[in-house]
Design a protein around this motif. Structure first.
Motif, PDB file in Angstrom:
ATOM      1  N   ARG A 170       0.661  -1.365  -0.117  1.00 60.48           N
ATOM      2  CA  ARG A 170      -0.014  -0.029   0.073  1.00 60.48           C
ATOM      3  C   ARG A 170       0.878   1.341  -0.014  1.00 60.48           C
ATOM      4  N   SER A 183       2.531  -0.802   4.371  1.00 56.05           N
ATOM      5  CA  SER A 183       2.537   0.654   3.289  1.00 56.05           C
ATOM      6  C   SER A 183       3.776   1.287   3.437  1.00 56.05           C
ATOM      7  N   THR A 207      -2.595   0.700  -5.397  1.00 57.38           N
ATOM      8  CA  THR A 207      -2.145   2.145  -5.010  1.00 57.38           C
ATOM      9  C   THR A 207      -1.055   2.331  -5.444  1.00 57.38           C
ATOM     10  N   ARG A 210      -0.312   2.630  -9.282  1.00 57.45           N
ATOM     11  CA  ARG A 210      -0.917   4.054  -9.755  1.00 57.45           C
ATOM     12  C   ARG A 210       0.097   5.070  -9.273  1.00 57.45           C
TER      13      ARG A 210
END
Ligand SMILES: [Zn+2]
Length: 243
Positions: A170, A183, A207, A210
Motif C-alpha cells: 500500500r 505501506s 495504489t 498507480r
C-alpha cells in the motif's frame, strides 16, 4: 496484480555458488523461469521455499516441484514451508510432496541451511496465515526479506540485512484494514532504523502501481538518503555489486 498479471508474480530465484533456491513460486513462476534470458532451469533447483501459503506466493509450487524433480522421477531437493501450508488445507499436494527428498518445516527463530545458502526465520509475522520473513547470510552480504505482514513494533529490529527486500502493498496505511500488509509509511519507519545499503520494494498493490513504484522509490531515496529501488519484472541483482 496477480489476477490481472499487471506485474509478474513468480517470486525470486536465489543463486549462491552452486546452490539454487526458489522463494515463493507464485502464479507464473515456471513460465517466467523458462522464458527468462538466460533461461533458469528448474531442474537445477536445490530447494523451494514458501514464506506462507497464500496463492500469490504458492500458486506454482506444485508445478515447480515437478519441474525440480523431473516430473517426480528424480526424488530430490528440499521444500521449506510453514506447517499450515503443508497440513491443514495444504497448498502442496500430498503426492507432489512425495517427490522432494526432504521437507523442512519453517518455524519461528530457526536456522536452516541448503548447500551454500544459510538463512534464518524471525518471529512469526502478523498475517492471516503462518508467515515468516527471512534473513540470508550470503558471504560477504546479508539480505533480508520482509514478506507479507502488518507492521508491528519489533519488526525493524528483526531484519537488519545490508540488502532489504520488502513487500510493500500500500501507498498509504489504512487504519483497520482486513488484509495485513505494509505501506510506504511502514517502509520509512523500518529503513530509518535499519539503514540497509539497498532497499528493494516489491509486491505492489494497486495504489502503489498507480503511484508508479519507481517514483515512490525515488522519493524515498531522497528523503532517507539511502538507496531505494522499485523491483521490475525480471529484475536481476548481483549481490557482489551492492556496495
Ligand atoms: Zn499473503
Amino acid at each position: 496484480m496477480v489476477i490481472k498479471q499487471l506485474r509478474a508474480s513468480g517470486g525470486v530465484w536465489l543463486s549462491v555458488g552452486k546452490t539454487n533456491l526458489y522463494i515463493d513460486p507464485g502464479p507464473g513462476a515456471l513460465v517466467r523461469c523458462l522464458n527468462s534470458k538466460p533461461r533458469l532451469e528448474p531442474s537445477t533447483l536445490d530447494g523451494i521455499l514458501l514464506s506462507h501459503k497464500h496463492l500469490d506466493h504458492s500458486g506454482d509450487v506444485n508445478v515447480m516441484i515437478e519441474a525440480m524433480t523431473d516430473g517426480g522421477f528424480k526424488k530430490r531437493g528440499v521444500l521449506f514451508a510453514p506447517n499450515d501450508a503443508l497440513e491443514e488445507d495444504p497448498v502442496v499436494l500430498k503426492y507432489v510432496k512425495g517427490y522432494v527428498e526432504k521437507v523442512e518445516v519453517l518455524r519461528e527463530n530457526s536456522e536452516y541451511r541448503i548447500g551454500e545458502i544459510h538463512f534464518s526465520t524471525a518471529k512469526r509475522h502478523h498475517h492471516r496465515v503462518e508467515t515468516y520473513g527471512l534473513n540470508f547470510k550470503i558471504s560477504p552480504r546479508t539480505i533480508s526479506f520482509i514478506t507479507d505482514t502488518k507492521f508491528f513494533p519489533e519488526l525493524p529490529n528483526l531484519y537488519c540485512g545490508e540488502v532489504l527486500v520488502i513487500h510493500v502493498v500500500r501507498l498509504k496505511p489504512i487504519g483497520d484494514e482486513p488484509i495485513d500488509h505494509l505501506s510506504v509509511e511502514d517502509v520509512k519507519t523500518i529503513v530509518k532504523k535499519t539503514k540497509p545499503k539497498l532497499t528493494i520494494l516489491t509486491h505492489f498493490g494497486m495504489t502503489m502501481i498507480r503511484a508508479k513504484p519507481w517514483v515512490v522509490a525515488d522519493e524515498l531515496e531522497k528523503e532517507l538518503g539511502l538507496k531505494v529501488l522499485a523491483a521490475s519484472d525480471g529484475l536481476k541483482l548481483d549481490l557482489k555489486e551492492v556496495g
